[in-house]
Structure formats: structure tokens, C-alpha cells
Design a protein around this motif. Sequence first.
Motif, PDB file in Angstrom:
ATOM      1  N   ALA A  31       0.901  -1.248   0.048  1.00  0.00           N
ATOM      2  CA  ALA A  31       0.043   0.097  -0.052  1.00  0.00           C
ATOM      3  C   ALA A  31       0.971   1.102   0.018  1.00  0.00           C
ATOM      4  O   ALA A  31       2.116   1.076   0.093  1.00  0.00           O
ATOM      5  CB  ALA A  31      -0.860   0.015   1.100  1.00  0.00           C
ATOM      6  N   VAL A  32       0.181   2.470  -0.138  1.00  0.00           N
ATOM      7  CA  VAL A  32       0.908   3.974  -0.078  1.00  0.00           C
ATOM      8  C   VAL A  32       0.121   4.699   0.738  1.00  0.00           C
ATOM      9  O   VAL A  32      -1.153   4.345   1.218  1.00  0.00           O
ATOM     10  CB  VAL A  32       1.101   4.268  -1.436  1.00  0.00           C
ATOM     11  CG1 VAL A  32       1.950   3.527  -2.441  1.00  0.00           C
ATOM     12  CG2 VAL A  32      -0.165   4.735  -2.153  1.00  0.00           C
ATOM     13  N   CYS A  33       0.703   5.541   1.293  1.00  0.00           N
ATOM     14  CA  CYS A  33       0.127   6.849   2.034  1.00  0.00           C
ATOM     15  C   CYS A  33       0.777   8.087   1.764  1.00  0.00           C
ATOM     16  O   CYS A  33       2.059   7.874   1.567  1.00  0.00           O
ATOM     17  CB  CYS A  33      -0.112   6.355   3.499  1.00  0.00           C
ATOM     18  SG  CYS A  33       1.349   6.490   4.480  1.00  0.00           S
ATOM     19  N   VAL A  34       0.186   9.105   1.917  1.00  0.00           N
ATOM     20  CA  VAL A  34       0.961  10.328   1.650  1.00  0.00           C
ATOM     21  C   VAL A  34       0.327  11.623   2.721  1.00  0.00           C
ATOM     22  O   VAL A  34      -0.923  11.466   2.985  1.00  0.00           O
ATOM     23  CB  VAL A  34       0.724  10.593  -0.029  1.00  0.00           C
ATOM     24  CG1 VAL A  34      -0.742  10.992  -0.157  1.00  0.00           C
ATOM     25  CG2 VAL A  34       1.663  12.121  -0.188  1.00  0.00           C
ATOM     26  N   VAL A  35       1.441  12.335   2.930  1.00  0.00           N
ATOM     27  CA  VAL A  35       1.196  13.552   4.003  1.00  0.00           C
ATOM     28  C   VAL A  35       0.939  14.758   3.002  1.00  0.00           C
ATOM     29  O   VAL A  35       2.399  15.353   2.406  1.00  0.00           O
ATOM     30  CB  VAL A  35       2.037  13.590   5.050  1.00  0.00           C
ATOM     31  CG1 VAL A  35       1.879  15.021   5.647  1.00  0.00           C
ATOM     32  CG2 VAL A  35       2.188  12.541   5.839  1.00  0.00           C
ATOM     33  N   PRO A  36      -0.076  15.148   2.512  1.00  0.00           N
ATOM     34  CA  PRO A  36      -0.142  16.413   1.515  1.00  0.00           C
ATOM     35  C   PRO A  36      -0.298  17.588   2.268  1.00  0.00           C
ATOM     36  O   PRO A  36      -1.213  17.762   3.066  1.00  0.00           O
ATOM     37  CB  PRO A  36      -1.323  16.055   0.740  1.00  0.00           C
ATOM     38  CG  PRO A  36      -2.357  14.830   1.783  1.00  0.00           C
ATOM     39  CD  PRO A  36      -1.285  14.470   2.634  1.00  0.00           C
ATOM     40  N   TYR A  57       1.321 -11.008  11.414  1.00  0.00           N
ATOM     41  CA  TYR A  57       0.218 -11.485  10.718  1.00  0.00           C
ATOM     42  C   TYR A  57      -0.029 -11.144   9.251  1.00  0.00           C
ATOM     43  O   TYR A  57      -1.019 -11.530   8.770  1.00  0.00           O
ATOM     44  CB  TYR A  57      -1.142 -11.950  11.294  1.00  0.00           C
ATOM     45  CG  TYR A  57      -1.685 -10.799  11.870  1.00  0.00           C
ATOM     46  CD1 TYR A  57      -2.609 -10.102  10.899  1.00  0.00           C
ATOM     47  CD2 TYR A  57      -1.647 -10.203  13.003  1.00  0.00           C
ATOM     48  CE1 TYR A  57      -3.503  -8.967  11.202  1.00  0.00           C
ATOM     49  CE2 TYR A  57      -2.342  -8.998  13.297  1.00  0.00           C
ATOM     50  CZ  TYR A  57      -3.216  -8.716  12.549  1.00  0.00           C
ATOM     51  OH  TYR A  57      -3.811  -7.278  12.853  1.00  0.00           O
ATOM     52  N   SER A  58       0.913 -10.262   8.878  1.00  0.00           N
ATOM     53  CA  SER A  58       0.684  -9.818   7.423  1.00  0.00           C
ATOM     54  C   SER A  58       2.116  -9.387   6.929  1.00  0.00           C
ATOM     55  O   SER A  58       2.891  -8.847   7.689  1.00  0.00           O
ATOM     56  CB  SER A  58      -0.165  -8.776   7.379  1.00  0.00           C
ATOM     57  OG  SER A  58      -0.502  -8.152   6.027  1.00  0.00           O
ATOM     58  N   ASP A  59       2.113  -9.749   5.598  1.00  0.00           N
ATOM     59  CA  ASP A  59       3.363  -9.223   4.728  1.00  0.00           C
ATOM     60  C   ASP A  59       3.161  -7.743   4.275  1.00  0.00           C
ATOM     61  O   ASP A  59       4.185  -7.173   3.416  1.00  0.00           O
ATOM     62  CB  ASP A  59       4.132 -10.242   4.063  1.00  0.00           C
ATOM     63  CG  ASP A  59       3.192 -10.310   2.800  1.00  0.00           C
ATOM     64  OD1 ASP A  59       1.976  -9.805   2.804  1.00  0.00           O
ATOM     65  OD2 ASP A  59       3.521 -11.001   1.828  1.00  0.00           O
ATOM     66  N   GLU A  60       2.068  -6.978   4.726  1.00  0.00           N
ATOM     67  CA  GLU A  60       1.885  -5.766   4.100  1.00  0.00           C
ATOM     68  C   GLU A  60       3.115  -4.696   4.239  1.00  0.00           C
ATOM     69  O   GLU A  60       3.329  -4.585   5.640  1.00  0.00           O
ATOM     70  CB  GLU A  60       0.645  -5.176   4.449  1.00  0.00           C
ATOM     71  CG  GLU A  60       0.003  -3.825   3.749  1.00  0.00           C
ATOM     72  CD  GLU A  60      -1.063  -3.281   4.386  1.00  0.00           C
ATOM     73  OE1 GLU A  60      -1.617  -2.383   3.665  1.00  0.00           O
ATOM     74  OE2 GLU A  60      -1.480  -3.433   5.493  1.00  0.00           O
ATOM     75  N   ILE A  61       3.494  -4.169   3.282  1.00  0.00           N
ATOM     76  CA  ILE A  61       4.589  -2.878   3.379  1.00  0.00           C
ATOM     77  C   ILE A  61       3.785  -1.553   2.913  1.00  0.00           C
ATOM     78  O   ILE A  61       3.373  -1.901   1.838  1.00  0.00           O
ATOM     79  CB  ILE A  61       5.955  -3.270   2.682  1.00  0.00           C
ATOM     80  CG1 ILE A  61       6.569  -4.284   3.351  1.00  0.00           C
ATOM     81  CG2 ILE A  61       6.663  -1.963   2.727  1.00  0.00           C
ATOM     82  CD1 ILE A  61       7.642  -4.723   2.458  1.00  0.00           C
ATOM     83  N   VAL A  62       3.815  -0.898   3.533  1.00  0.00           N
ATOM     84  CA  VAL A  62       3.182   0.660   3.301  1.00  0.00           C
ATOM     85  C   VAL A  62       4.376   1.521   2.882  1.00  0.00           C
ATOM     86  O   VAL A  62       4.992   1.755   3.816  1.00  0.00           O
ATOM     87  CB  VAL A  62       2.367   1.131   4.376  1.00  0.00           C
ATOM     88  CG1 VAL A  62       1.588   2.529   3.880  1.00  0.00           C
ATOM     89  CG2 VAL A  62       1.131   0.244   4.752  1.00  0.00           C
ATOM     90  N   HIS A  63       4.131   2.223   1.707  1.00  0.00           N
ATOM     91  CA  HIS A  63       5.231   3.027   1.284  1.00  0.00           C
ATOM     92  C   HIS A  63       4.694   4.532   1.418  1.00  0.00           C
ATOM     93  O   HIS A  63       3.616   4.849   0.984  1.00  0.00           O
ATOM     94  CB  HIS A  63       5.532   2.901  -0.133  1.00  0.00           C
ATOM     95  CG  HIS A  63       5.904   1.501  -0.691  1.00  0.00           C
ATOM     96  ND1 HIS A  63       7.115   1.082  -0.663  1.00  0.00           N
ATOM     97  CD2 HIS A  63       5.008   0.482  -1.007  1.00  0.00           C
ATOM     98  CE1 HIS A  63       7.318  -0.198  -0.999  1.00  0.00           C
ATOM     99  NE2 HIS A  63       6.146  -0.586  -1.134  1.00  0.00           N
TER     100      HIS A  63
END
Length: 181
Positions: free
Chosen positions: A44-49, A115-121
Motif C-alpha cells: 500500500a501507499v500513503c501520503v502527507v499532503p 500476521y501480514s506481509d503488507e508494506i506501506v510506502h
Amino acid sequence: MKLEEKTISSKQVFDGCLLKIYKDEVLLPDGNTATREYNKHHGAVCVVPLTKDNEVLMVKQYRYPLRQVMLEIPAGKLEKGETPLENCKRELKEETGADGYSYMTLGSYVGLCAYSDEIVHMYMCRVDGCGEQHLDDDEFLNVEKIPFDKVVEMVLNNQIIDGKTQVAILKAKYLLDSGKI
């Protein structure tokens, strides 16, 4: 002592739209075996705008697992064929209508490693303001502009409990205050 575990067998036990649940048998460092259940996630991704007035474009949306409305930074799951940065730009535009510029990476975040391999960029960028949203059919959210220092205060006071938002906001605060960006 060695800490790595070796996979003996792996079986997918659920295949949903978002969740891909696996149940593996592993060999432990001491020679015993154990079961590991986890979610395979493509990231996933997230952003501080940040606006020119140092306001953060935040989104409010209902999060069904918690049964509550959450205040978060714009985010979304990675789509095949897109780089994390391309994905980030698309999610920002879809959720807020804003076009970002001067993007900077804030690194990666792993929030559920048990319990998850999710990486958030994570990213931050500048924006000139909001525009027309282009939400998914099942997506409902409101955009709010909140002063950056107020968002930091809300994180520190536990008014914002979303992990990716907390980490990205505090990293952005540190980088801005230290003059590293």
C-alpha cells in the motif's frame, strides 16, 4: 541463537479480494514445528499532503473492522503495473482531487508483521488545494484541511490512532523541523 524459521508446507486457506490467508507449517530454530497463519498483501501507499499554509489534507472514512470513523492521511493499496510513487499520486488525486508536487519518500512502514506481509510506502508532498474526488463505487470519505501542528498534536494525544498516519506525520514533522527537507 538462530531465529529464522523454515517453511515445511504452505496452503492458501482463503482467497478474497483483499485478504489472501495462508496457513504454513514451519521448522523452528530448536527443531520443533509450529503453524503460522498470515495474510499475503501486495502493499500500500500513503501520503502527507501539505498545503502552502501548512495544512494537511486528511480524509475521514468509516472503517468497518473498527466500526468507527477514522481520521487518516490519503492511502490505498498498490495496483499492479504501478510504482509506489505512481500509486501514491493516483490515490491522492482520487481521494482529495489534489495534484501533488515535490514528492519525498518517508520510507516504509510495516504495521502488522505478526500476521501480514503488507508494506506501506510513505510519502509527503505539497499541494495547492483540493479538487474533485474520483472515489471508488464503494468508497465514501470526507476531506478536511487541518493545520499540520494540530495534526501532530492529535497524534500525540491519541486522537488519531491509525498507525500509518501516526508514523508518516511524525516523520514528516521531524524532517520539516530539522530542516532536512
